[in-house]
Design an enzyme around this catalytic site. Structure first.
Site, PDB file in Angstrom:
ATOM      1  N   GLU A 160       0.811  -1.223   0.000  1.00 51.12           N
ATOM      2  CA  GLU A 160       0.000   0.000   0.000  1.00 51.12           C
ATOM      3  C   GLU A 160       0.841   1.268   0.000  1.00 51.12           C
ATOM      4  O   GLU A 160       0.513   2.216  -0.692  1.00 51.12           O
ATOM      5  CB  GLU A 160      -0.928   0.031   1.223  1.00 51.12           C
ATOM      6  N   HIS A 205     -10.291  -5.017  10.015  1.00 51.73           N
ATOM      7  CA  HIS A 205     -11.018  -4.613   8.816  1.00 51.73           C
ATOM      8  C   HIS A 205     -12.199  -3.722   9.156  1.00 51.73           C
ATOM      9  O   HIS A 205     -13.127  -3.605   8.380  1.00 51.73           O
ATOM     10  CB  HIS A 205     -11.518  -5.853   8.058  1.00 51.73           C
TER      11      HIS A 205
END
Lengths: 395, 405
Positions: free
Chosen positions: B141, B210
């Site tokens: 990322e 998450h």
């Protein structure tokens, strides 16, 4: 016997053999000029004509002198910070000479020579170091964090190795536009440990972008020697780990660097591939003006690399042997450059600093209401208590 | 940025200032690529639109903050019936329109290309634009965000997708140190018109990692803008505005809102990045919320209306900067504020908003600002536990009753 896997065919073997952690031989280092600046027999290199060679040399001398003068200026308290490039002049200038101004440069912070080659003036360097109104960065970054969009040199960001993914993105952009240009990005041996290095190499290989990754392996990451930085055979062998073509060059040999970067550029653009170049060199100066490297390495080691292995002297011997340079030209150049630098510093010191309004500009394209409010508040505070604020900074 | 300061100018009633001028509607945007290639409008951060260097003719766009309502008749009579779609499709439609309009717009992220995106926002785009423009990246990322920044500095307009907002914690270095900063530290020489988007928030038992609310962490970074979409209408509008903005914009989507259905106009429109959305005008209390909590608030509002209260519900949408103009007008009307957010109690959007309201509108408040947020705990997996970390309508009703005593 062959195994068909999603990644391709793999040959099977009944022998359990581990791949050694280090190769039998270290990767060889490409060199063109010997320590005395003479061409090595049957060396294979890209020829450099007189004009380019002399410009390369004068720029290397200018860089060396600039480092000396600005370092002194910091010691005298005239600028707050500086980092020299001593010992890496060949890397800076020769790599820049092998590229065109259309090629985008993503520096770490020890590559001002690339800017110098492209035409950044001594006054412009001084302005940035003094953070005055004429600085293109508008006084917002520390000294040596140069940037110039017109010379395609992306502003130095102090964070290590973050420019590597930027370079991949920029190369992706060049590829999309089908431009005849590549990207070069520089980093040190220390920077090669950052996560961004690994991912950027991987991305560049997968996306097949025209990017040159130039590692200045100068032996030191502040006080960390390379033996504490990695256990691989330097940085060049990592190229293969990511599917990137790589080469190791003598970082103090201007001609070797010139040839390698020139070849790398061609491959990068025509074949759409990244290239990793590891230049072996030595960081003669301290990490920066905030460092005293005699604390962690022997003084005679530093001095040996400074004199016996000086890349500038080595290149001078070569151009002198071609009849392109002489000692009169040498002293004239050095005096000239030193004078220009001292003058540039004097001028830069006198130029006003940016006004307070610049504190709030360029955070966004247009200042939002909260920043306008904060600017107003700050202005009021300064106006009410002028005795606490420097008188030469306007609002 | 938004040039409207609170208290400035004739404080026109909210509905009048945002009324839809039917003359501004334009023909449907499905024109051929060649016709559209030349026009280029840039949305400045103050909401004004200026012509980019390649503009051939000016386009008239709607910059409504409010979705078309039945009572604003000017809108519905002049417009076509519109089309129904789900929120993720609205995002895709906005993205596709912008990619058609400007060849510099590109997408990068994990599984966005051939797979079509984990939440199908980019489905079909790789087939249409090729897999260079809709780029699948390896899993790193920080690096693909950095790549997006480099591409943006070189002239592209990338949209970086985080598969889940929580993963963008790995990109924090690039977002904070480079994305937010390089325009400033380069003295304005390099701009970064990047959009970073992805789903966040508490889903259905996705686990703590998450279920992150990254808007809390990013809100402090100078140089970026943050918006949160909550309906198909504003999702498409904000996506388009974010792409056209010259500043880096982070667009927060919510995992549970992707399948919301709504009828949106056929005509091209964008939403202003800095404006809040008036969901339900009222008199008694101002309820400020965003993203998924908007729906919990509206559910609570039904109960409240039955009990005789008249709450004004505002979806703040712009998380950085806050639309203090809309919020301020509401506070001045109702004198009571309830903030309902999904962030944790400490350091969330609600905390900043409470502070902003107290600082700016202290004199107009009849009661302290109440902020309902999630607890300072990682989101548990067990369904019942997870449900109680998120603010529920019952709590909202109780809070309003308490405020209005």
């Amino acid at each position: 016997m062959v195994l068909d896997l999603p990644g391709g065919k793999v040959v099977l073997t009944p022998e359990m053999r581990f791949i050694s952690e280090s190769p039998e031989e270290r990767a060889q280092c490409y060199r063109v000029l010997d320590n005395d600046g003479q061409l090595i027999m049957c060396s294979n290199f890209k020829k450099v004509g007189e004009e380019i060679a002399v410009k390369m040399y004068t720029d290397m001398v200018t860089l060396q002198t600039m480092d000396a003068v600005f370092y002194e200026a910091q010691r005298q308290g005239r600028i707050s910070f500086y980092a020299t490039t001593i010992g890496e002049e060949a890397i800076n200038i020769a790599s820049a000479a092998a590229l065109t101004t259309d090629d985008l440069v993503f520096p770490q912070y020890r590559e001002p020579g690339v800017l110098l080659w492209r035409g950044f003036t001594l006054q412009e360097f001084a302005n940035q170091c003094f953070g005055n109104k004429a600085d293109y960065g508008k006084g917002r970054q520390m000294p040596i964090h140069y940037g110039s969009n017109k010379l395609n040199y992306f502003t130095v960001s102090a964070t290590i190795a973050t420019q590597l993914p930027h370079a991949v993105g920029a190369a992706y952009s060049l590829k999309m536009d089908r431009r005849n240009a590549c990207v070069i990005t520089y980093f040190g041996d220390g920077g090669s440990s950052e996560g961004d290095f690994h991912a950027a190499l991987n991305f560049a290989a997968v996306m097949e972008v025209p990017a040159i990754f130039f590692c200045r392996n100068n032996g030191w990451a502040i006080s960390t020697p390379t033996s504490d930085q990695f256990r691989s055979d330097g940085v060049v062998v990592r190229g293969r780990g990511y599917g990137v073509r790589s080469i190791r060059v003598d970082g103090n040999d201007a001609l070797a660097i010139y040839s390698a970067v020139h070849a790398a550029r061609e491959m990068a653009i025509s074949e759409h591939r990244p290239i990793l170049i590891e230049a072996i060199t030595y960081r003669v100066g301290h990490h920066s003006t905030s460092d005293d490297s005699t604390k962690y390495r022997p003084v005679d080691e530093i001095e040996w690399w400074r004199s016996a292995r000086d890349p500038v002297a080595r290149f001078r011997k070569w151009i002198e042997s071609n009849g392109w340079w002489c000692s009169e030209a040498e002293s004239e150049l050095r005096n000239n450059v030193r004078e220009q630098l001292l003058h540039a510093i004097q001028v830069a010191e006198k130029i006003e600093k940016p006004p307070l309004a610049e504190l709030f500009m360029d955070v966004y394209d247009v200042p939002p209401s909260n920043l306008c409010e904060q600017e107003k508040l700050l202005g009021e505070t300064v106006r009410r208590n002028p005795q606490y604020y420097p008188p030469d900074v306007s609002l | 940025m938004a040039t409207v300061l609170h208290g400035v100018g004739a404080a026109t009633a909210l509905s009048a200032s945002k009324s839809i001028d039917s003359r501004k509607f334009q023909l449907p945007s499905r024109r051929s690529l060649s016709e559209r290639k030349g026009s280029f409008l840039v949305v400045r951060s103050d909401g004004r639109m200026v012509q980019g260097s390649r503009a051939l003719r000016a386009e008239k766009l709607i910059t409504n903050a409010v979705a078309t309502k039945a009572d604003t008749s000017a809108a519905s009579t002049a417009s076509k019936p519109g089309h129904e779609l789900l929120l993720f499709e609205a995002l895709r439609e906005g993205l596709e329109e912008e990619m058609d309009r400007d060849p510099h717009v590109c997408v990068m992220g994990e599984d966005v290309g051939h797979y079509g995106g984990s939440y199908k926002v980019t489905r079909g785009l790789a087939d249409k634009y090729g897999d260079l423009r809709v780029l699948d990246t390896p899993i790193a990322e920080n690096s693909f965000t950095g790549m997006g920044i480099g591409a943006a500095m070189t002239g592209l307009r990338p949209i970086v997708e985080g598969m889940n907002m929580g993963f963008l914690l790995l990109a924090f270095n690039q977002i904070s140190n480079n994305c937010g900063m390089l325009h400033y530290t380069s003295g304005g020489q390099f701009k970064i018109p990047i959009v970073i988007r992805g789903p966040g928030g508490v889903g259905r038992q996705l686990g703590a990692e998450h279920s992150q609310r990254l808007e809390s962490y990013f809100q402090s970074i100078p140089g970026i803008q943050m918006v949160a979409c909550s309906t198909p209408y504003n999702a498409k509008g904000l996506m388009k505005a974010a792409i056209r903005s010259e500043n880096p914009v982070i667009l927060f989507e919510h995992v549970l809102l992707y399948n919301l259905k709504e009828r949106i106009p056929d005509e091209e429109y964008i939403c202003s990045l800095e404006e809040a959305e008036m969901v339900r005008p009222g008199e008694h209390v101002t309820i400020l919320t965003y993203s998924r909590m908007r729906y919990h608030v509206m559910q609570a509002a039904k109960t409240l209306v039955n009990k005789g209260y008249d709450p004004e519900v505002i979806d703040i949408r712009s998380l950085k900067p806050f639309d203090l103009y809309t919020i301020g007008n509401s506070v001045k009307k109702t004198h009571r504020v309830l903030i309902v957010e999904e962030c944790m109690r400490t350091g969330g959007i609600g905390a900043s908003l409470t502070n902003a309201i107290n600082e700016n509108f202290h004199d107009y408040l009849d009661a302290p600002v109440i902020c309902l947020s999630s607890q300072d705990v990682p989101t548990p997996y067990a369904g019942t536990l997870e449900e109680w970390t998120v603010v529920q309508p019952a709590q909202i009703v109780t809070a309003v009753e308490k405020l209005c005593q």
